[in-house]
Design a protein around this motif. Sequence first.
Motif, PDB file in Angstrom:
ATOM      1  N   ARG A  34      33.794  47.067  39.753  1.00 37.70           N
ATOM      2  CA  ARG A  34      35.069  47.560  40.283  1.00 37.70           C
ATOM      3  C   ARG A  34      35.847  46.355  40.815  1.00 37.70           C
ATOM      4  O   ARG A  34      35.344  45.619  41.683  1.00 37.70           O
ATOM      5  CB  ARG A  34      34.871  48.574  41.406  1.00 37.70           C
ATOM      6  N   VAL A  35      37.069  46.143  40.361  1.00 38.10           N
ATOM      7  CA  VAL A  35      37.846  44.937  40.653  1.00 38.10           C
ATOM      8  C   VAL A  35      39.157  45.352  41.305  1.00 38.10           C
ATOM      9  O   VAL A  35      39.797  46.324  40.884  1.00 38.10           O
ATOM     10  CB  VAL A  35      38.126  44.136  39.358  1.00 38.10           C
ATOM     11  N   ARG A  36      39.515  44.600  42.337  1.00 41.76           N
ATOM     12  CA  ARG A  36      40.807  44.801  43.002  1.00 41.76           C
ATOM     13  C   ARG A  36      41.678  43.576  42.717  1.00 41.76           C
ATOM     14  O   ARG A  36      41.249  42.449  42.938  1.00 41.76           O
ATOM     15  CB  ARG A  36      40.636  44.966  44.510  1.00 41.76           C
ATOM     16  N   THR A  37      42.858  43.785  42.281  1.00 36.15           N
ATOM     17  CA  THR A  37      43.789  42.689  41.972  1.00 36.15           C
ATOM     18  C   THR A  37      45.106  42.947  42.676  1.00 36.15           C
ATOM     19  O   THR A  37      45.480  44.089  42.929  1.00 36.15           O
ATOM     20  CB  THR A  37      44.026  42.588  40.457  1.00 36.15           C
ATOM     21  N   GLY A  38      45.814  41.819  42.917  1.00 36.51           N
ATOM     22  CA  GLY A  38      47.142  41.936  43.526  1.00 36.51           C
ATOM     23  C   GLY A  38      47.055  42.198  45.015  1.00 36.51           C
ATOM     24  O   GLY A  38      46.024  42.036  45.674  1.00 36.51           O
ATOM     25  N   GLY A  39      48.152  42.643  45.585  1.00 31.30           N
ATOM     26  CA  GLY A  39      48.195  42.960  47.003  1.00 31.30           C
ATOM     27  C   GLY A  39      48.437  41.739  47.867  1.00 31.30           C
ATOM     28  O   GLY A  39      48.602  40.618  47.403  1.00 31.30           O
ATOM     29  N   PHE A  40      48.468  41.972  49.150  1.00 31.77           N
ATOM     30  CA  PHE A  40      48.704  40.910  50.145  1.00 31.77           C
ATOM     31  C   PHE A  40      47.779  41.157  51.321  1.00 31.77           C
ATOM     32  O   PHE A  40      47.812  42.206  51.950  1.00 31.77           O
ATOM     33  CB  PHE A  40      50.166  40.926  50.602  1.00 31.77           C
ATOM     34  N   ALA A  41      46.899  40.145  51.608  1.00 28.95           N
ATOM     35  CA  ALA A  41      45.974  40.198  52.749  1.00 28.95           C
ATOM     36  C   ALA A  41      45.065  41.427  52.659  1.00 28.95           C
ATOM     37  O   ALA A  41      44.725  42.056  53.661  1.00 28.95           O
ATOM     38  CB  ALA A  41      46.729  40.186  54.052  1.00 28.95           C
ATOM     39  N   GLY A  42      44.713  41.812  51.455  1.00 29.01           N
ATOM     40  CA  GLY A  42      43.808  42.947  51.281  1.00 29.01           C
ATOM     41  C   GLY A  42      44.497  44.291  51.195  1.00 29.01           C
ATOM     42  O   GLY A  42      43.849  45.304  50.972  1.00 29.01           O
ATOM     43  N   PHE A  43      45.811  44.331  51.362  1.00 34.92           N
ATOM     44  CA  PHE A  43      46.541  45.590  51.305  1.00 34.92           C
ATOM     45  C   PHE A  43      47.284  45.684  49.980  1.00 34.92           C
ATOM     46  O   PHE A  43      47.681  44.686  49.401  1.00 34.92           O
ATOM     47  CB  PHE A  43      47.529  45.690  52.467  1.00 34.92           C
ATOM     48  N   PHE A  44      47.561  46.928  49.573  1.00 36.83           N
ATOM     49  CA  PHE A  44      48.348  47.251  48.395  1.00 36.83           C
ATOM     50  C   PHE A  44      47.722  46.697  47.108  1.00 36.83           C
ATOM     51  O   PHE A  44      48.415  46.383  46.157  1.00 36.83           O
ATOM     52  CB  PHE A  44      49.792  46.740  48.522  1.00 36.83           C
ATOM     53  N   ALA A  45      46.404  46.506  47.091  1.00 41.53           N
ATOM     54  CA  ALA A  45      45.738  45.995  45.902  1.00 41.53           C
ATOM     55  C   ALA A  45      45.534  47.141  44.899  1.00 41.53           C
ATOM     56  O   ALA A  45      45.345  48.298  45.270  1.00 41.53           O
ATOM     57  CB  ALA A  45      44.398  45.368  46.267  1.00 41.53           C
ATOM     58  N   ARG A  46      45.562  46.799  43.612  1.00 43.73           N
ATOM     59  CA  ARG A  46      45.320  47.776  42.557  1.00 43.73           C
ATOM     60  C   ARG A  46      43.846  47.749  42.159  1.00 43.73           C
ATOM     61  O   ARG A  46      43.262  46.681  42.009  1.00 43.73           O
ATOM     62  CB  ARG A  46      46.206  47.474  41.344  1.00 43.73           C
ATOM     63  N   GLN A  47      43.270  48.902  41.977  1.00 40.11           N
ATOM     64  CA  GLN A  47      41.836  49.019  41.694  1.00 40.11           C
ATOM     65  C   GLN A  47      41.647  49.452  40.246  1.00 40.11           C
ATOM     66  O   GLN A  47      42.350  50.329  39.735  1.00 40.11           O
ATOM     67  CB  GLN A  47      41.219  50.045  42.640  1.00 40.11           C
ATOM     68  N   GLN A 128      23.427  38.870  36.547  1.00 43.94           N
ATOM     69  CA  GLN A 128      24.515  39.482  37.300  1.00 43.94           C
ATOM     70  C   GLN A 128      25.848  38.884  36.870  1.00 43.94           C
ATOM     71  O   GLN A 128      25.971  37.678  36.676  1.00 43.94           O
ATOM     72  CB  GLN A 128      24.331  39.254  38.809  1.00 43.94           C
ATOM     73  N   ARG A 129      26.837  39.737  36.712  1.00 38.41           N
ATOM     74  CA  ARG A 129      28.196  39.270  36.381  1.00 38.41           C
ATOM     75  C   ARG A 129      28.866  38.768  37.648  1.00 38.41           C
ATOM     76  O   ARG A 129      28.900  39.480  38.636  1.00 38.41           O
ATOM     77  CB  ARG A 129      29.019  40.416  35.777  1.00 38.41           C
ATOM     78  N   PRO A 130      29.428  37.535  37.655  1.00 34.94           N
ATOM     79  CA  PRO A 130      30.086  37.041  38.871  1.00 34.94           C
ATOM     80  C   PRO A 130      31.295  37.878  39.210  1.00 34.94           C
ATOM     81  O   PRO A 130      32.022  38.342  38.344  1.00 34.94           O
ATOM     82  CB  PRO A 130      30.491  35.601  38.492  1.00 34.94           C
ATOM     83  N   ALA A 131      31.466  38.067  40.535  1.00 34.34           N
ATOM     84  CA  ALA A 131      32.596  38.872  41.009  1.00 34.34           C
ATOM     85  C   ALA A 131      33.895  38.169  40.678  1.00 34.34           C
ATOM     86  O   ALA A 131      34.032  36.961  40.826  1.00 34.34           O
ATOM     87  CB  ALA A 131      32.493  39.091  42.523  1.00 34.34           C
ATOM     88  N   ALA A 132      34.908  38.930  40.237  1.00 34.55           N
ATOM     89  CA  ALA A 132      36.190  38.337  39.869  1.00 34.55           C
ATOM     90  C   ALA A 132      37.001  37.957  41.067  1.00 34.55           C
ATOM     91  O   ALA A 132      37.770  37.030  41.038  1.00 34.55           O
ATOM     92  CB  ALA A 132      36.979  39.317  38.990  1.00 34.55           C
ATOM     93  N   ALA A 133      36.862  38.670  42.150  1.00 36.50           N
ATOM     94  CA  ALA A 133      37.641  38.362  43.346  1.00 36.50           C
ATOM     95  C   ALA A 133      36.836  38.792  44.544  1.00 36.50           C
ATOM     96  O   ALA A 133      35.851  39.523  44.450  1.00 36.50           O
ATOM     97  CB  ALA A 133      39.000  39.080  43.317  1.00 36.50           C
ATOM     98  N   ALA A 134      37.282  38.336  45.756  1.00 39.16           N
ATOM     99  CA  ALA A 134      36.547  38.634  46.977  1.00 39.16           C
ATOM    100  C   ALA A 134      36.492  40.122  47.262  1.00 39.16           C
ATOM    101  O   ALA A 134      35.461  40.652  47.659  1.00 39.16           O
ATOM    102  CB  ALA A 134      37.168  37.877  48.141  1.00 39.16           C
ATOM    103  N   PRO A 135      37.591  40.876  47.097  1.00 43.53           N
ATOM    104  CA  PRO A 135      37.506  42.294  47.437  1.00 43.53           C
ATOM    105  C   PRO A 135      36.712  43.118  46.440  1.00 43.53           C
ATOM    106  O   PRO A 135      36.399  44.270  46.706  1.00 43.53           O
ATOM    107  CB  PRO A 135      38.962  42.736  47.450  1.00 43.53           C
ATOM    108  N   SER A 136      36.409  42.595  45.199  1.00 45.53           N
ATOM    109  CA  SER A 136      35.754  43.408  44.178  1.00 45.53           C
ATOM    110  C   SER A 136      34.284  43.600  44.521  1.00 45.53           C
ATOM    111  O   SER A 136      33.649  42.763  45.140  1.00 45.53           O
ATOM    112  CB  SER A 136      35.909  42.726  42.818  1.00 45.53           C
ATOM    113  N   VAL A 137      33.722  44.708  44.071  1.00 48.69           N
ATOM    114  CA  VAL A 137      32.311  45.043  44.283  1.00 48.69           C
ATOM    115  C   VAL A 137      31.673  45.169  42.925  1.00 48.69           C
ATOM    116  O   VAL A 137      32.117  45.961  42.085  1.00 48.69           O
ATOM    117  CB  VAL A 137      32.175  46.361  45.070  1.00 48.69           C
TER     118      VAL A 137
END
Length: 455
Positions: A34-47, A128-137
């Motif tokens: 599950r990857v979160r992209t975009g947003g600002f400071a963890g808000f408004f990110a698209r999942q 394990q697949r490396p995480a694409a971004a910090a917020p992704s799980v």
Amino acid sequence: MPKRLLLEGSDIEELLSQVRDEHGPGVSIVSADRVRTGGFAGFFARQRYELTVEVPDPAERPAAPASAPQAAPAAPAAPAGPAAAADPMTVLLARAEEQERRLSLTGSRAASPAAAAAPQRPAAAAPQRPAAAAPSVSLNLAQAVPAQAHVPTHAAPAAPTVQTLPAAPAVPLVPEDFVVETGTENRAFADMLASLQRDGGTGAAGALPARAYQAPAAGPERSGAVVPRAFQPPVVEQERPFERALTELGLPARMARQAVGPDMYTAVKRALADLPEAPPAPRGPGDVLVIVGETHAALHVAEKAARLLNVGPAQVLLAARSTAGTGIHNTRLLNGPRSAQQRARKIHRDDVPYVVVVDSTPEQGNGEWARAIADGLGATAVWAVVDATRKTADTARHLRTLGKVDAIAVNAVAATGDPASVLDLDIPVSHLADRPGTAQAWAALLCERLEEKQS
């Protein structure tokens, strides 16, 4: 040879359903992210979700066994209840959500009931697949379902039976020639979808392989980045209440724009700040000061210069047709350039300076004659008397015939409405009417005229 596909979507359930519908029960789920992209400071990110599946070739898919094996190692009994009839995909989704909740909390929590009810089987270690971004799980689904397990598309009335194939050699999660980039511009994923649509969604051979996406060179215009620019302070227009009136008095426009400020005298002084200063009259022994102009006006300036140089009437000469009405004796008359050269021998041997008046006006058109007399005398300095009522262009034309002019004396100032127009000649002013042509004298004259305009 089996091939791996990468599916992306905003709903994990739709992706799982798409896998079952398009590739059948022989598909193997390698990993789900599950990857979160975009947003600002963890808000408004698209999942969104990324699902990696491995589809074997039709020839390699093993046929279903006719009967259960006669001898098999004892397997743990499937638990009875709702968990026994649960769909393995639902269990997989539940475990992914449980792993996300564990990462968001400090400390450890007990496993969810749905995860505890699923049958536990040893699974081969998968990279394990490396995480694409910090917020992704990222959750490796091989921990829940073996990499070679066939997932049934429909739940059986009895306890579900999962057939296990021999373990395949471990392969990297992402091949070296396969690059997956997060975001909306993923050409590999677009090529894969186009291939599936051409093949009818069966994943048959001939599908276009995913290729590495080369992002275009992003400049400040394409990337939307803000290019910093040097700070430009706002230009504040200064107050010039006397600029127009000074221009009407004949002051050149370049000087009138310097008249800044509400105080009249201060503004006029600023306008005259660059006014050139006239050189002093030569006072050395044998020096000759030549004053060119109308006879009576030039004699008036010559008398002032003689008093300044402390010389008597004998040192004041006249170059004209006659001395009638001038008060000059005939012995001090120079009637031409030849006479000027003869008198120059005596003047240069004397120990006092001389002042010579030369009668020359624009109406007479004898500027060349006056220049020849000045050259014959060996003049140290040449002053010209100009009429302020005359057009500046006509005065400038006459002065050019005189050669080098060191200063001018302005006459008839009170008779004109634009006395400052003579400043456009770019020649220092030695005398302004009866006063020396200093910046203070010009400021006093212009302020008087400005007050007359305001009254």
